[in-house]
Design an enzyme around this catalytic site. Sequence first.
Site, PDB file in Angstrom:
ATOM      1  N   ARG A 125     -79.380  25.108 -49.594  1.00 54.31           N
ATOM      2  CA  ARG A 125     -79.076  23.816 -50.213  1.00 54.31           C
ATOM      3  C   ARG A 125     -78.797  22.743 -49.166  1.00 54.31           C
ATOM      4  NH1 ARG A 125     -77.625  27.993 -53.423  1.00 54.31           N
ATOM      5  NH2 ARG A 125     -78.458  27.752 -55.532  1.00 54.31           N
TER       6      ARG A 125
ATOM      7  N   HIS B 266     -88.481  34.592 -49.643  1.00 54.22           N
ATOM      8  CA  HIS B 266     -87.544  34.935 -50.715  1.00 54.22           C
ATOM      9  C   HIS B 266     -87.925  36.273 -51.350  1.00 54.22           C
ATOM     10  CE1 HIS B 266     -84.476  34.184 -53.640  1.00 54.22           C
ATOM     11  NE2 HIS B 266     -84.251  32.971 -53.144  1.00 54.22           N
ATOM     12  N   VAL B 267     -88.083  37.298 -50.524  1.00 56.37           N
ATOM     13  CA  VAL B 267     -88.495  38.617 -51.032  1.00 56.37           C
ATOM     14  C   VAL B 267     -87.356  39.284 -51.799  1.00 56.37           C
ATOM     15  CG1 VAL B 267     -90.419  39.286 -49.564  1.00 56.37           C
ATOM     16  CG2 VAL B 267     -88.104  39.399 -48.652  1.00 56.37           C
TER      17      VAL B 267
ATOM     18  N   ASP C 156     -74.516  36.050 -54.603  1.00 55.20           N
ATOM     19  CA  ASP C 156     -75.423  34.957 -54.257  1.00 55.20           C
ATOM     20  C   ASP C 156     -74.706  34.280 -53.103  1.00 55.20           C
ATOM     21  OD1 ASP C 156     -77.151  32.910 -53.964  1.00 55.20           O
ATOM     22  OD2 ASP C 156     -76.817  32.012 -55.938  1.00 55.20           O
TER      23      ASP C 156
ATOM     24  N   GLU D  95     -82.656  37.138 -47.701  1.00 55.38           N
ATOM     25  CA  GLU D  95     -83.330  35.950 -47.181  1.00 55.38           C
ATOM     26  C   GLU D  95     -82.818  35.640 -45.778  1.00 55.38           C
ATOM     27  OE1 GLU D  95     -82.524  32.875 -50.214  1.00 55.38           O
ATOM     28  OE2 GLU D  95     -81.879  34.551 -51.433  1.00 55.38           O
TER      29      GLU D  95
HETATM   30  C1  FUC Z   1     -80.938  32.116 -53.477  1.00 53.98           C
HETATM   31  C2  FUC Z   1     -79.696  31.599 -54.083  1.00 53.98           C
HETATM   32  C3  FUC Z   1     -79.867  30.510 -55.026  1.00 53.98           C
HETATM   33  C4  FUC Z   1     -81.068  30.584 -55.919  1.00 53.98           C
HETATM   34  C5  FUC Z   1     -82.249  31.092 -55.173  1.00 53.98           C
HETATM   35  C6  FUC Z   1     -83.450  31.349 -56.016  1.00 53.98           C
HETATM   36  O1  FUC Z   1     -81.280  31.419 -52.324  1.00 53.98           O
HETATM   37  O2  FUC Z   1     -78.761  31.205 -53.116  1.00 53.98           O
HETATM   38  O3  FUC Z   1     -78.713  30.345 -55.790  1.00 53.98           O
HETATM   39  O4  FUC Z   1     -80.799  31.344 -57.023  1.00 53.98           O
HETATM   40  O5  FUC Z   1     -81.974  32.202 -54.390  1.00 53.98           O
END
Ligand code: FUC
Length: 342
Positions: free
Chosen positions: A80, A178-179, A246, A308
């Site tokens: 973010r 984002h695996v 998370d 991630e």
């Molecule tokens: C992660 C989380 C976020 C979000 C994303 C798709 O990076 O930190 O909250 O859900 O995945």
Amino acid sequence: MQTSQHVFDQYEGHDVTAFQLTNDNGVSATILSQGGLIHEFNAPTADGGHQNVLLSYPTTADYYTNPFYVNMAIGTAAGRTKAAKFVIDGKQVDVTANEGRNTLHGGPHGFSSVNWDGQTAVTDAGATLTLTHHFEGGAGEFPAMDVTITYVLDANNTLSLTYTATSEAPTVFNPTQHVYFNLTGADSIRQQVLQLNTTRHLDVDAEKLPTGDYLDNAGTPFDFSKPTVLGDAIDGMQNTTEKGFDDIFEVKPDADNTIARLSDPDSQLAVTIHSSRNGLVVFTANSFTDDMNLTIGHGKPNMGVALEAQNLSDATRLPQFGDITLKPGEEKSYTIGYHLSF
Ligand code: FUC
């Protein structure tokens, strides 16, 4: 070692290409041109079949019905960016918000949103796919960038992703993939075991923005210093809004850049993650819902765990997190490796 490609399907009026990388041990990875997403990462099984260690969807459009970036390339800024702006050398850049007032995962036109050009090759390094894209920039966008993502599957069963970028204006560059892992295809990762090279995680506010403070993992459900059954750790999080993880861990890469290892106690399957950067987000898919039709079944909380690898997010606002800037004349590269053992 070999590579192949075929038209996977169509998405938003264009063909999506599936690129397959295979090594001589029967390990394979399939990457889609759309979103640079890793559709499958397969380990061979004793019976001559294969086990996909990622969550997958049958079609490209299905991936995009899920708002949680399943397996997609993320950039230019993972995590973010507070209030959709960042400041480098005193100059503010305004970008587009896509989560409340903040910009998540590079905004609406980030790495996950485009259909990349792809080229395969077999090199000394392994079976290789190179994706390239020129991001145009413009008002409300991150500055124009040329980005390459190179996916290499080597003879030792490591799939490595190298993100390389240049930009004509000062910008940020903090890519990730984002695996979502699920080593067994079970409907939950609760039985799988996670170990992280970390002693601290980040304090975040109600918008999940880092406050700049660090919190100790020891003595909390965040303590993954030893192999930890994910279900036990998740049980310790039931008093949180997420009812799971998370969270952003500060990781300390060891000599070979290991930061994390996910394993399945019943089989020999494990994935070790290598990264030289100081961050790892662990997201236990707490908000997956029944209307999500993944290849292994309907979505449910904890169906996979997203790991991630990245730099700690929003580091232009919080410089103690390190340097995520990219300036004209520079070329920066970051590599994430996923080593499969079976
Ligand atoms: C992660 C989380 C976020 C979000 C994303 C798709 O990076 O930190 O909250 O859900 O995945």
